[in-house]
Design an enzyme around this catalytic site. Structure first.
Site, PDB file in Angstrom:
ATOM      1  N   SER A 206      42.017  22.751  54.565  1.00  9.23           N
ATOM      2  CA  SER A 206      42.942  23.454  53.663  1.00  9.23           C
ATOM      3  C   SER A 206      43.788  22.451  52.914  1.00  9.23           C
ATOM      4  CB  SER A 206      43.874  24.362  54.475  1.00  9.23           C
ATOM      5  OG  SER A 206      44.930  24.836  53.651  1.00  9.23           O
TER       6      SER A 206
ATOM      7  N   TYR B 151      49.280  25.558  62.209  1.00 11.55           N
ATOM      8  CA  TYR B 151      48.043  25.717  61.425  1.00 11.55           C
ATOM      9  C   TYR B 151      47.776  24.478  60.574  1.00 11.55           C
ATOM     10  CZ  TYR B 151      45.118  27.574  57.587  1.00 11.55           C
ATOM     11  OH  TYR B 151      44.142  27.770  56.629  1.00 11.55           O
TER      12      TYR B 151
HETATM   13  P1  NAD Z   1      39.274  35.367  56.834  1.00 10.21           P
HETATM   14  O1  NAD Z   1      40.274  36.104  57.604  1.00 10.21           O
HETATM   15  O2  NAD Z   1      38.350  36.134  55.990  1.00 10.21           O
HETATM   16  O3  NAD Z   1      38.397  34.437  57.785  1.00 10.21           O
HETATM   17  C1  NAD Z   1      38.840  33.918  58.997  1.00 10.21           C
HETATM   18  C2  NAD Z   1      37.854  34.349  60.057  1.00 10.21           C
HETATM   19  O4  NAD Z   1      38.140  33.652  61.272  1.00 10.21           O
HETATM   20  C3  NAD Z   1      37.937  35.812  60.427  1.00 10.21           C
HETATM   21  O5  NAD Z   1      37.105  36.603  59.599  1.00 10.21           O
HETATM   22  C4  NAD Z   1      37.449  35.826  61.878  1.00 10.21           C
HETATM   23  O6  NAD Z   1      36.115  36.260  61.942  1.00 10.21           O
HETATM   24  C5  NAD Z   1      37.494  34.366  62.290  1.00 10.21           C
HETATM   25  N1  NAD Z   1      38.183  34.163  63.555  1.00 10.21           N
HETATM   26  C6  NAD Z   1      39.506  33.983  63.770  1.00 10.21           C
HETATM   27  N2  NAD Z   1      39.751  33.822  65.082  1.00 10.21           N
HETATM   28  C7  NAD Z   1      38.548  33.902  65.710  1.00 10.21           C
HETATM   29  C8  NAD Z   1      38.140  33.816  67.063  1.00 10.21           C
HETATM   30  N3  NAD Z   1      39.023  33.580  68.045  1.00 10.21           N
HETATM   31  N4  NAD Z   1      36.819  33.965  67.352  1.00 10.21           N
HETATM   32  C9  NAD Z   1      35.918  34.190  66.372  1.00 10.21           C
HETATM   33  N5  NAD Z   1      36.249  34.267  65.073  1.00 10.21           N
HETATM   34  C10 NAD Z   1      37.551  34.128  64.746  1.00 10.21           C
HETATM   35  O7  NAD Z   1      40.094  34.319  55.952  1.00 10.21           O
HETATM   36  P2  NAD Z   1      39.660  33.078  55.058  1.00 10.21           P
HETATM   37  O8  NAD Z   1      40.862  32.746  54.275  1.00 10.21           O
HETATM   38  O9  NAD Z   1      38.382  33.306  54.375  1.00 10.21           O
HETATM   39  O10 NAD Z   1      39.488  31.930  56.128  1.00 10.21           O
HETATM   40  C11 NAD Z   1      38.336  31.111  56.175  1.00 10.21           C
HETATM   41  C12 NAD Z   1      38.751  29.667  56.282  1.00 10.21           C
HETATM   42  O11 NAD Z   1      39.424  29.265  55.093  1.00 10.21           O
HETATM   43  C13 NAD Z   1      39.710  29.348  57.415  1.00 10.21           C
HETATM   44  O12 NAD Z   1      39.317  28.138  58.019  1.00 10.21           O
HETATM   45  C14 NAD Z   1      41.038  29.135  56.713  1.00 10.21           C
HETATM   46  O13 NAD Z   1      41.886  28.276  57.427  1.00 10.21           O
HETATM   47  C15 NAD Z   1      40.550  28.518  55.435  1.00 10.21           C
HETATM   48  N6  NAD Z   1      41.513  28.545  54.352  1.00 10.21           N
HETATM   49  C16 NAD Z   1      41.909  29.702  53.801  1.00 10.21           C
HETATM   50  C17 NAD Z   1      42.841  29.669  52.768  1.00 10.21           C
HETATM   51  C18 NAD Z   1      43.311  30.949  52.119  1.00 10.21           C
HETATM   52  O14 NAD Z   1      44.260  30.874  51.332  1.00 10.21           O
HETATM   53  N7  NAD Z   1      42.709  32.084  52.377  1.00 10.21           N
HETATM   54  C19 NAD Z   1      43.349  28.477  52.307  1.00 10.21           C
HETATM   55  C20 NAD Z   1      42.923  27.283  52.892  1.00 10.21           C
HETATM   56  C21 NAD Z   1      41.995  27.340  53.912  1.00 10.21           C
END
Ligand code: NAD
Ligand code: MG
Length: 337
Positions: A229, A242
């Site tokens: 991120s 985080y």
């Molecule tokens: P999202 O909620 O769609 O995806 C996160 C997923 O993590 C969930 O769908 C869930 O299936 C999984 N998860 C969480 N805890 C779990 C567990 N204990 N066991 C199994 N699965 C688990 O959100 P997203 O934003 O698409 O996140 C995807 C990635 O992107 C993450 O690594 C997040 O840190 C990163 N990210 C997101 C953003 C943002 O602004 N959305 C920014 C930077 C990085």
């Protein structure tokens, strides 16, 4: 926004276009876009101002119980359901994506399938409705979908997950460690040891366990992609634990890349900025931040998962054969070093 991907006629058109390309025959294929206008399949999206694309803040107040569902977000995220056009860049590949039910992981799953890969997704049992939507999209792309729900905070589960994915796919050559836990806390004093442990187990330990189980199964040419991120460079006040894990993911990816290149395996990280996903509406942001989500970025809006899927495709593909130990950003103009 209603997806028309479920229409069998569109499915046939997309598959027909893919088959046409595979055969190297130049024949125009036409698909129906969301605006209702016919446009040639496998042509680039029309020129458009990136600041004007997609939903703009302010957003409506909304809160879902963790882990949240993309299905229930308003507006619904765009994971590329209607827009992603594949061109065989991952033909015959076998991918495991954690957090593949929603958000960035779902966008990668759709893109991988439309590029010709079979895809296994991991997610939590509560996310079954989102996962089933992804399965349908993978099937529509004519590829195999494997669902492996379960909690990756458990080492035994992680080992099983990789084993089962590899068995069901007949091998494994793309691993996307993408699942994460993000909960907003204004002060270190508000982060319990249990919460700290939850975040670190999900974001770091699980990546370590899953990768360790996957490496012996991955042939030369394979690709590991870890989702970091923008917060790893500039941690916001409310995401102390985080952000620390996301910085760890960058470091792990760079170090592992040096180890694994002798096996012909590349390792890279993706560092997204603000993206409109369930993570943000299920405790990942304060309500105030959520309403103005993305407005801090020079682009003035959050990214949609569809806008980052291409980076995962590129890093997974053989086109990126000189790319390892790198961090690719898509953060709307802020953040990267
Ligand atoms: P999202 O909620 O769609 O995806 C996160 C997923 O993590 C969930 O769908 C869930 O299936 C999984 N998860 C969480 N805890 C779990 C567990 N204990 N066991 C199994 N699965 C688990 O959100 P997203 O934003 O698409 O996140 C995807 C990635 O992107 C993450 O690594 C997040 O840190 C990163 N990210 C997101 C953003 C943002 O602004 N959305 C920014 C930077 C990085
Ligand atoms: Mg989810």
């Amino acid at each position: 926004m209603q997806s028309d991907d479920h229409l069998p006629s569109r499915r046939r058109l997309i598959q027909g276009a893919a088959a046409t390309l595979a055969a190297g025959v130049a024949m125009p294929a036409f698909a129906q876009s969301s605006s209702g206008t016919a446009q040639p399949a496998n042509t680039p999206a029309p020129l458009s101002d990136p600041t004007k694309r997609y939903a703009q803040p302010p957003f409506k107040e909304q809160k879902q119980p963790w882990p949240g569902l993309a299905r229930d977000m308003d507006p619904k995220p765009d994971h590329g359901e209607e827009s992603y056009q594949g061109s065989n860049r991952l033909a015959g590949r076998k991918a495991l994506i954690t957090g593949g039910d929603s958000g960035i992981g779902r966008a990668a799953a759709i893109a991988f399938a439309r590029e010709g890969a079979d895809v296994a997704i991991n997610y939590l049992p509560d996310e079954e409705p989102d996962a089933q939507a992804v399965v349908e999209l993978i099937h529509q792309a004519g590829r195999k979908a494997v669902t492996l729900p379960g909690d990756i905070r458990d080492e035994g589960f992680c080992r099983n997950l990789v084993e089962k994915a590899s068995e069901a796919l007949g091998g494994l050559d793309i691993l996307v460690n993408n699942a994460a836990r993000q909960q907003s806390h204004q002060s270190i004093l508000d982060i319990s040891s249990e919460e700290f442990d939850w975040t670190v187990k999900t974001n770091l330990y699980a990546m370590f366990w899953i990768t360790k189980a996957a490496v012996p199964l991955m042939p030369p040419g394979s690709s590991i992609i870890n989702t970091s991120s923008v917060v790893s460079y500039d941690p916001p006040v409310n995401l102390l634990d985080y952000s620390m894990t996301k910085a760890g993911i960058v470091n792990f990816s760079k170090g592992l890349a040096k180890q694994l290149i002798e096996k012909g395996i590349r390792v890279n990280a993706v560092a997204p900025g603000p993206f409109w996903t369930p993570l943000q509406v299920s405790g990942g942001q304060t309500m105030e931040n959520l309403k103005s989500f993305g407005s801090d970025a020079p682009l003035g809006r959050p990214g949609q998962p569809a806008e980052i899927a291409h980076i995962y495709v590129y890093l997974a593909s053989t086109e990126a054969s000189y790319v390892t130990g790198q961090v690719y950003g898509a953060s709307g103009g802020n953040g990267n070093p």
